[in-house]
Design a protein around this motif. Structure first.
Motif, PDB file in Angstrom:
ATOM      1  N   LYS A 154     -26.073 -20.995  20.211  1.00 11.59           N
ATOM      2  CA  LYS A 154     -26.628 -19.767  20.762  1.00 11.59           C
ATOM      3  C   LYS A 154     -26.000 -18.567  20.065  1.00 11.59           C
ATOM      4  N   LYS A 155     -26.815 -17.599  19.730  1.00 11.14           N
ATOM      5  CA  LYS A 155     -26.323 -16.370  19.114  1.00 11.14           C
ATOM      6  C   LYS A 155     -26.239 -15.283  20.185  1.00 11.14           C
ATOM      7  N   ILE A 156     -25.312 -14.348  19.965  1.00  3.28           N
ATOM      8  CA  ILE A 156     -25.143 -13.236  20.893  1.00  3.28           C
ATOM      9  C   ILE A 156     -24.578 -12.047  20.137  1.00  3.28           C
ATOM     10  N   LYS A 157     -25.102 -10.872  20.412  1.00  5.48           N
ATOM     11  CA  LYS A 157     -24.623  -9.658  19.746  1.00  5.48           C
ATOM     12  C   LYS A 157     -23.197  -9.337  20.178  1.00  5.48           C
ATOM     13  N   THR A 158     -22.477  -8.668  19.291  1.00 10.00           N
ATOM     14  CA  THR A 158     -21.110  -8.260  19.604  1.00 10.00           C
ATOM     15  C   THR A 158     -21.062  -7.386  20.847  1.00 10.00           C
ATOM     16  N   THR A 159     -22.033  -6.470  20.967  1.00 10.69           N
ATOM     17  CA  THR A 159     -22.063  -5.581  22.138  1.00 10.69           C
ATOM     18  C   THR A 159     -22.334  -6.355  23.420  1.00 10.69           C
ATOM     19  N   LYS A 183     -16.058 -20.758  31.369  1.00 14.67           N
ATOM     20  CA  LYS A 183     -16.883 -21.801  30.743  1.00 14.67           C
ATOM     21  C   LYS A 183     -18.067 -22.145  31.651  1.00 14.67           C
ATOM     22  N   THR A 184     -17.828 -22.236  32.946  1.00 16.21           N
ATOM     23  CA  THR A 184     -18.905 -22.510  33.896  1.00 16.21           C
ATOM     24  C   THR A 184     -19.966 -21.423  33.838  1.00 16.21           C
ATOM     25  N   GLU A 185     -19.511 -20.163  33.788  1.00 15.66           N
ATOM     26  CA  GLU A 185     -20.439 -19.033  33.703  1.00 15.66           C
ATOM     27  C   GLU A 185     -21.247 -19.089  32.406  1.00 15.66           C
ATOM     28  N   MET A 186     -20.587 -19.406  31.291  1.00 11.86           N
ATOM     29  CA  MET A 186     -21.282 -19.461  30.011  1.00 11.86           C
ATOM     30  C   MET A 186     -22.280 -20.610  29.971  1.00 11.86           C
ATOM     31  N   ASP A 187     -21.926 -21.740  30.567  1.00 16.93           N
ATOM     32  CA  ASP A 187     -22.843 -22.875  30.613  1.00 16.93           C
ATOM     33  C   ASP A 187     -24.098 -22.530  31.412  1.00 16.93           C
ATOM     34  N   LYS A 188     -23.932 -21.762  32.489  1.00 14.38           N
ATOM     35  CA  LYS A 188     -25.086 -21.333  33.282  1.00 14.38           C
ATOM     36  C   LYS A 188     -25.992 -20.418  32.463  1.00 14.38           C
ATOM     37  N   ILE A 189     -25.380 -19.516  31.705  1.00 12.20           N
ATOM     38  CA  ILE A 189     -26.159 -18.603  30.868  1.00 12.20           C
ATOM     39  C   ILE A 189     -26.913 -19.384  29.792  1.00 12.20           C
ATOM     40  N   ILE A 190     -26.227 -20.336  29.166  1.00 11.27           N
ATOM     41  CA  ILE A 190     -26.848 -21.154  28.114  1.00 11.27           C
ATOM     42  C   ILE A 190     -28.038 -21.932  28.670  1.00 11.27           C
ATOM     43  N   SER A 191     -27.870 -22.508  29.854  1.00  7.17           N
ATOM     44  CA  SER A 191     -28.944 -23.293  30.468  1.00  7.17           C
ATOM     45  C   SER A 191     -30.148 -22.431  30.811  1.00  7.17           C
ATOM     46  N   ALA A 192     -29.883 -21.168  31.157  1.00  4.57           N
ATOM     47  CA  ALA A 192     -30.967 -20.276  31.570  1.00  4.57           C
ATOM     48  C   ALA A 192     -31.622 -19.545  30.398  1.00  4.57           C
ATOM     49  N   THR A 193     -31.033 -19.678  29.209  1.00  2.00           N
ATOM     50  CA  THR A 193     -31.552 -18.969  28.037  1.00  2.00           C
ATOM     51  C   THR A 193     -32.546 -19.859  27.301  1.00  2.00           C
ATOM     52  N   SER A 194     -33.791 -19.410  27.244  1.00  2.00           N
ATOM     53  CA  SER A 194     -34.828 -20.222  26.605  1.00  2.00           C
ATOM     54  C   SER A 194     -34.819 -20.076  25.084  1.00  2.00           C
ATOM     55  N   GLU A 196     -33.074 -18.574  21.240  1.00  2.90           N
ATOM     56  CA  GLU A 196     -31.871 -18.825  20.447  1.00  2.90           C
ATOM     57  C   GLU A 196     -30.808 -17.770  20.688  1.00  2.90           C
ATOM     58  N   VAL A 197     -31.260 -16.578  21.103  1.00  3.12           N
ATOM     59  CA  VAL A 197     -30.347 -15.437  21.277  1.00  3.12           C
ATOM     60  C   VAL A 197     -30.142 -15.140  22.759  1.00  3.12           C
ATOM     61  N   ILE A 198     -28.887 -15.010  23.159  1.00  2.00           N
ATOM     62  CA  ILE A 198     -28.546 -14.650  24.541  1.00  2.00           C
ATOM     63  C   ILE A 198     -28.649 -13.131  24.691  1.00  2.00           C
ATOM     64  N   THR A 199     -29.368 -12.685  25.708  1.00  2.00           N
ATOM     65  CA  THR A 199     -29.564 -11.255  25.940  1.00  2.00           C
ATOM     66  C   THR A 199     -28.810 -10.816  27.195  1.00  2.00           C
ATOM     67  N   ARG A 200     -28.793  -9.531  27.422  1.00  2.00           N
ATOM     68  CA  ARG A 200     -28.148  -9.013  28.638  1.00  2.00           C
ATOM     69  C   ARG A 200     -28.889  -9.482  29.880  1.00  2.00           C
ATOM     70  N   GLU A 201     -30.201  -9.632  29.744  1.00  2.00           N
ATOM     71  CA  GLU A 201     -30.989 -10.119  30.877  1.00  2.00           C
ATOM     72  C   GLU A 201     -30.565 -11.540  31.240  1.00  2.00           C
ATOM     73  N   ASP A 202     -30.280 -12.352  30.226  1.00  2.00           N
ATOM     74  CA  ASP A 202     -29.793 -13.713  30.477  1.00  2.00           C
ATOM     75  C   ASP A 202     -28.450 -13.678  31.207  1.00  2.00           C
ATOM     76  N   ILE A 203     -27.586 -12.757  30.775  1.00  2.00           N
ATOM     77  CA  ILE A 203     -26.262 -12.621  31.392  1.00  2.00           C
ATOM     78  C   ILE A 203     -26.392 -12.164  32.837  1.00  2.00           C
TER      79      ILE A 203
END
Length: 335
Positions: A154-159, A183-194, A196-203
């Protein structure tokens, strides 16, 4: 000893004391040593001993037995605090630790909170084998978050990494939050991200609500003069039992930062120098730059005086702090 020394390219051997808040880092270090020195021979050369049941003789026997089909063996003693409290460790045991053969890596894992006044800790420190795994510094934590997402493809912007860090509460006063929680929080974000890029909305859609994330949202709404969101987040903090003096302090800090920027900018000081003078992170400074036009210098001066008056009221009278705080928030947002 800094835990990063474990990963340096040198021949490990002897006794070590592993302790600290970050169980995740300790488990990673043990996994690294297993993979480097006894991979494929775990069944013969990896011995786990429960400190709640072990005697000094058990540990000596395990450590003195030669490895099988390998140059090394790894002996892990868990719950060392229990072990040292239940056993009267004699001088001969410390001599054994000091003269341990290089073919064995003996790890004492403190899973509680070892007292640094104990003889065991002092002896391990004297040997230079006390390895602390503390909470990560901000740069190390930022790198940890980035690398974890990358490993999960998964990719994510520095900001947005900075945004996640702010919302996670890891580097704030919430000292109970560990990397396992993150790690638990990040795994939840990864699972919810459809994608390749993780967005603020995903977070925002995945991260567990906590006081620190509410404070982040509250201050962000204040900067943008969004009264509705600011009051909503203020109510959330009340619900999570955040103390009013702490919320009040954060408002004062934000106003001081804006006012400091206005004053220093009038003197034609370079932005980087202003950032250093105020003492904020680059991420927070960018937010100040992006919202400082929402407030005039004269308004900030007047409002800061009102904050000082409110502070005096809090200290000298039995006023309803919640009502005063809500009034200040509404006035700040509406100017």
């Amino acid at each position: 000893m800094n835990y990063k020394e474990i990963y340096k390219d040198s021949d490990k051997g002897g006794a070590y004391l592993f302790y600290g808040k970050e169980k995740y880092l300790i488990e990673n270090a043990i996994g690294y040593l297993k993979n480097k020195y006894i991979k494929g021979t775990d069944a013969f050369n990896y011995i786990k001993i429960e400190g709640t049941e072990a005697t000094p003789a058990d540990i000596i026997t395990a450590a003195e037995t030669y490895p099988v089909m390998s140059d090394k063996k790894l002996v892990l003693v868990k719950d060392v605090s229990f072990f040292i409290s239940e056993n009267n460790l004699k001088k001969s045991f410390y001599e054994f630790l000091e003269n341990l053969d290089n073919f064995v890596i003996l790890i004492f894992w403190d899973r509680a909170s070892i007292k640094k006044t104990t003889k065991f800790y002092k002896e391990m420190k004297k040997l230079g084998r006390d390895v602390e795994f503390p909470k990560l510094s901000l740069p190390d934590f930022r790198n940890f978050v980035n690398q974890y997402f990358l490993r999960k493809k998964k990719k994510i912007k520095t900001t947005d990494i900075a945004y996640f860090i702010e919302k996670s509460g890891y580097n704030s006063r919430n000292e109970d939050k560990t990397l396992l929680d993150i790690k638990t929080e990040m795994d939840k974000i990864i699972s919810a991200t459809s994608g390749e890029v993780i967005t603020r909305e995903d977070i925002d859609g995945s991260i567990t609500e906590n006081v620190d994330s509410n404070i982040f949202n509250f201050l962000d709404a204040m900067m943008k003069r969004n009264t509705e969101i600011a009051i909503l987040e203020l109510d959330n903090m009340y619900r999570l039992n955040e103390e009013i003096p702490k919320i009040f302090y954060m408002i004062i800090r934000q106003v001081k930062n804006f006012l400091s920027y206005k004053i220093l900018n009038e003197k034609n000081i370079y932005p980087n120098d202003i950032m250093n003078e105020i003492g904020v992170s680059q991420y927070e400074f960018k937010k100040i730059l992006g919202t400082q036009n929402n407030f005039t210098k004269s308004f900030l001066v007047r409002f800061y005086d009102e904050l000082l008056e409110a502070d005096e009221l809090f200290k000298t009278t039995s006023v309803d702090e919640k009502v005063i705080l809500e009034t200040l928030v509404i006035k700040y947002c509406n100017g």
